[in-house]
Design a protein around this motif. Structure first.
Motif, PDB file in Angstrom:
ATOM      1  N   GLY A  18       0.813  -1.208   0.000  1.00 31.36           N
ATOM      2  CA  GLY A  18       0.000   0.000   0.000  1.00 31.36           C
ATOM      3  C   GLY A  18       0.842   1.251   0.000  1.00 31.36           C
ATOM      4  O   GLY A  18       0.564   2.219  -0.730  1.00 31.36           O
ATOM      5  N   ASP A  19       1.888   1.247   0.795  1.00 35.67           N
ATOM      6  CA  ASP A  19       2.767   2.415   0.891  1.00 35.67           C
ATOM      7  C   ASP A  19       3.466   2.693  -0.437  1.00 35.67           C
ATOM      8  O   ASP A  19       3.547   3.830  -0.890  1.00 35.67           O
ATOM      9  N   ALA A  20       3.965   1.635  -1.080  1.00 34.42           N
ATOM     10  CA  ALA A  20       4.770   1.803  -2.285  1.00 34.42           C
ATOM     11  C   ALA A  20       3.945   1.987  -3.554  1.00 34.42           C
ATOM     12  O   ALA A  20       4.319   2.764  -4.441  1.00 34.42           O
ATOM     13  N   LEU A  21       2.816   1.289  -3.658  1.00 33.55           N
ATOM     14  CA  LEU A  21       2.093   1.251  -4.927  1.00 33.55           C
ATOM     15  C   LEU A  21       0.660   1.768  -4.868  1.00 33.55           C
ATOM     16  O   LEU A  21       0.138   2.236  -5.879  1.00 33.55           O
ATOM     17  N   HIS A  22       0.009   1.677  -3.715  1.00 32.66           N
ATOM     18  CA  HIS A  22      -1.402   2.056  -3.644  1.00 32.66           C
ATOM     19  C   HIS A  22      -1.699   2.922  -2.415  1.00 32.66           C
ATOM     20  O   HIS A  22      -2.539   2.555  -1.583  1.00 32.66           O
ATOM     21  N   PRO A  23      -1.031   4.068  -2.296  1.00 29.06           N
ATOM     22  CA  PRO A  23      -1.307   4.936  -1.141  1.00 29.06           C
ATOM     23  C   PRO A  23      -2.738   5.442  -1.099  1.00 29.06           C
ATOM     24  O   PRO A  23      -3.236   5.806  -0.033  1.00 29.06           O
ATOM     25  N   GLU A  24      -3.424   5.450  -2.241  1.00 27.33           N
ATOM     26  CA  GLU A  24      -4.814   5.913  -2.274  1.00 27.33           C
ATOM     27  C   GLU A  24      -5.713   5.029  -1.416  1.00 27.33           C
ATOM     28  O   GLU A  24      -6.731   5.491  -0.903  1.00 27.33           O
ATOM     29  N   VAL A  25      -5.338   3.764  -1.249  1.00 28.06           N
ATOM     30  CA  VAL A  25      -6.123   2.854  -0.413  1.00 28.06           C
ATOM     31  C   VAL A  25      -6.016   3.263   1.051  1.00 28.06           C
ATOM     32  O   VAL A  25      -7.007   3.263   1.783  1.00 28.06           O
ATOM     33  N   GLY A  26      -4.820   3.624   1.478  1.00 30.69           N
ATOM     34  CA  GLY A  26      -4.642   4.107   2.839  1.00 30.69           C
ATOM     35  C   GLY A  26      -5.386   5.400   3.086  1.00 30.69           C
ATOM     36  O   GLY A  26      -6.026   5.575   4.131  1.00 30.69           O
ATOM     37  N   ARG A  27      -5.313   6.303   2.120  1.00 27.81           N
ATOM     38  CA  ARG A  27      -6.025   7.585   2.265  1.00 27.81           C
ATOM     39  C   ARG A  27      -7.531   7.357   2.350  1.00 27.81           C
ATOM     40  O   ARG A  27      -8.224   8.008   3.141  1.00 27.81           O
ATOM     41  N   ALA A  28      -8.039   6.422   1.535  1.00 29.47           N
ATOM     42  CA  ALA A  28      -9.476   6.126   1.573  1.00 29.47           C
ATOM     43  C   ALA A  28      -9.871   5.531   2.920  1.00 29.47           C
ATOM     44  O   ALA A  28     -10.948   5.843   3.450  1.00 29.47           O
ATOM     45  N   THR A  29      -9.022   4.689   3.482  1.00 29.96           N
ATOM     46  CA  THR A  29      -9.306   4.098   4.793  1.00 29.96           C
ATOM     47  C   THR A  29      -9.407   5.169   5.861  1.00 29.96           C
ATOM     48  O   THR A  29     -10.322   5.159   6.698  1.00 29.96           O
ATOM     49  N   VAL A  30      -8.480   6.128   5.820  1.00 25.14           N
ATOM     50  CA  VAL A  30      -8.508   7.234   6.789  1.00 25.14           C
ATOM     51  C   VAL A  30      -9.761   8.081   6.588  1.00 25.14           C
ATOM     52  O   VAL A  30     -10.463   8.419   7.561  1.00 25.14           O
ATOM     53  N   THR A  31     -10.070   8.418   5.343  1.00 23.59           N
ATOM     54  CA  THR A  31     -11.263   9.224   5.044  1.00 23.59           C
ATOM     55  C   THR A  31     -12.526   8.558   5.576  1.00 23.59           C
ATOM     56  O   THR A  31     -13.379   9.194   6.204  1.00 23.59           O
ATOM     57  N   LEU A  32     -12.638   7.263   5.328  1.00 23.06           N
ATOM     58  CA  LEU A  32     -13.812   6.510   5.752  1.00 23.06           C
ATOM     59  C   LEU A  32     -13.952   6.496   7.269  1.00 23.06           C
ATOM     60  O   LEU A  32     -15.026   6.807   7.811  1.00 23.06           O
ATOM     61  N   LEU A  33     -12.884   6.154   7.972  1.00 17.19           N
ATOM     62  CA  LEU A  33     -12.957   6.033   9.426  1.00 17.19           C
ATOM     63  C   LEU A  33     -13.165   7.387  10.101  1.00 17.19           C
ATOM     64  O   LEU A  33     -13.903   7.488  11.089  1.00 17.19           O
ATOM     65  N   GLU A  34     -12.546   8.426   9.555  1.00 18.38           N
ATOM     66  CA  GLU A  34     -12.753   9.763  10.123  1.00 18.38           C
ATOM     67  C   GLU A  34     -14.180  10.232   9.873  1.00 18.38           C
ATOM     68  O   GLU A  34     -14.768  10.898  10.740  1.00 18.38           O
ATOM     69  N   ARG A  35     -14.756   9.902   8.737  1.00 21.96           N
ATOM     70  CA  ARG A  35     -16.153  10.259   8.471  1.00 21.96           C
ATOM     71  C   ARG A  35     -17.094   9.585   9.463  1.00 21.96           C
ATOM     72  O   ARG A  35     -18.142  10.135   9.811  1.00 21.96           O
ATOM     73  N   LEU A  36     -16.697   8.415   9.933  1.00 19.60           N
ATOM     74  CA  LEU A  36     -17.510   7.695  10.915  1.00 19.60           C
ATOM     75  C   LEU A  36     -17.243   8.167  12.342  1.00 19.60           C
ATOM     76  O   LEU A  36     -17.813   7.624  13.295  1.00 19.60           O
ATOM     77  N   GLY A  37     -16.371   9.170  12.476  1.00 21.39           N
ATOM     78  CA  GLY A  37     -16.165   9.790  13.780  1.00 21.39           C
ATOM     79  C   GLY A  37     -14.998   9.263  14.588  1.00 21.39           C
ATOM     80  O   GLY A  37     -14.913   9.523  15.797  1.00 21.39           O
ATOM     81  N   HIS A  38     -14.057   8.566  13.943  1.00 21.08           N
ATOM     82  CA  HIS A  38     -12.942   7.981  14.677  1.00 21.08           C
ATOM     83  C   HIS A  38     -11.632   8.706  14.367  1.00 21.08           C
ATOM     84  O   HIS A  38     -11.471   9.296  13.300  1.00 21.08           O
ATOM     85  N   GLU A  39     -10.705   8.636  15.287  1.00 15.84           N
ATOM     86  CA  GLU A  39      -9.376   9.210  15.103  1.00 15.84           C
ATOM     87  C   GLU A  39      -8.450   8.130  14.542  1.00 15.84           C
ATOM     88  O   GLU A  39      -8.373   7.033  15.080  1.00 15.84           O
ATOM     89  N   VAL A  40      -7.770   8.443  13.456  1.00 12.81           N
ATOM     90  CA  VAL A  40      -6.847   7.493  12.841  1.00 12.81           C
ATOM     91  C   VAL A  40      -5.422   8.030  12.984  1.00 12.81           C
ATOM     92  O   VAL A  40      -5.149   9.175  12.640  1.00 12.81           O
TER      93      VAL A  40
END
Length: 241
Positions: free
Chosen positions: A11-33
């Motif tokens: 994820g770090d090397a080739l698909h950082p967008e997946v990590g960003r999406a995970t953070v966006t999703l969890l923060e939208r649900l009200g959690h701290e990442v």
């Protein structure tokens, strides 16, 4: 809830967008990442290729990095599978029982994304909107090792605007398997051809899964066919609004 993101080296090397999406999703649900910056490879590649002694420092480092956190999530079934089922094994193989106990404790707090959402956070409707025809490929580690069962599908069924299409022979491997695709290229390519045929038979615009590695393999094949069907990680769909 405070959640540590285990991004994985792919994820770090080739698909950082997946990590960003995970953070966006969890923060939208009200959690701290939070993102522990000392994280490295979990050692899955080394362990699965037979280099357990070389994997031991990676296991030790992973445990030390994530030990302070109560909840850990990764958008990767295979890497979570490694943490859950292989880290303590490697430690015990090196006769380090204390490390094995620590690894077991970290593993017990580590979740694949759909597990975290459904089992820990108790949510299936994450408020996503994704107006496309989508088919879901359950990756081998998530299906057989983690046994996430229908959790990803339960999440996808709540995505507004999306048409979810059943994938024929969905439980069949895509042929990636990490170094398997390199060491057994002909067999891997034949398995990929079967998977692509099934994906294309659905008429889907998008094939999704919970592992960027499998999507990289399937997506590479689909792009070479100029099929018009693309691959998108589950986290990216769930983060869309």
């Amino acid at each position: 809830m405070r959640i540590a993101l285990f991004l994985t080296c792919l994820g770090d090397a080739l698909h950082p967008e997946v990590g960003r999406a995970t953070v966006t999703l969890l923060e939208r649900l009200g959690h701290e990442v939070v993102f522990p910056t000392d994280q490295t490879c979990c050692g899955q590649m080394h362990i699965n290729t037979g280099y357990q002694r070389e994997a031991l420092p990676l296991v030790r480092h992973h445990v030390a990095t994530f030990e302070p956190y109560d909840v850990i999530v990764a958008p990767s079934g295979s890497c979570v599978g490694c943490v859950r089922h292989q880290h303590a094994m490697v430690a015990r193989g090196a006769h380090d029982e204390r490390l094995a106990e620590r690894a077991d404790a970290v593993a017990g707090r580590t979740y694949e994304l759909s597990e975290l959402l459904v089992d820990v956070l108790g949510v299936e409707d994450v408020g996503a909107y994704y107006p496309h025809r989508v088919t879901y490929h359950p990756t081998c580690h998530s299906l057989r090792m983690l046994r996430v069962a229908d959790k990803p599908l339960r999440l996808l069924r709540h995505v507004r605007g999306m048409t979810l299409l059943e994938l024929p022979e969905s439980d069949q491997c895509c042929g990636f398997g990490g170094t398997f695709a390199l060491k057994n290229a002909d067999t891997s390519t034949a398995m990929l051809a079967d998977k692509m045929r099934n994906v294309l038979s659905t008429g889907a615009e998008v094939a999704t899964a919970g592992d960027a590695s499998c999507l990289m393999h399937i997506g590479g094949g689909l792009s070479r066919l100029r099929s018009g069907t693309r691959t998108v990680h589950l986290a990216e769909i769930l983060a869309s609004t």
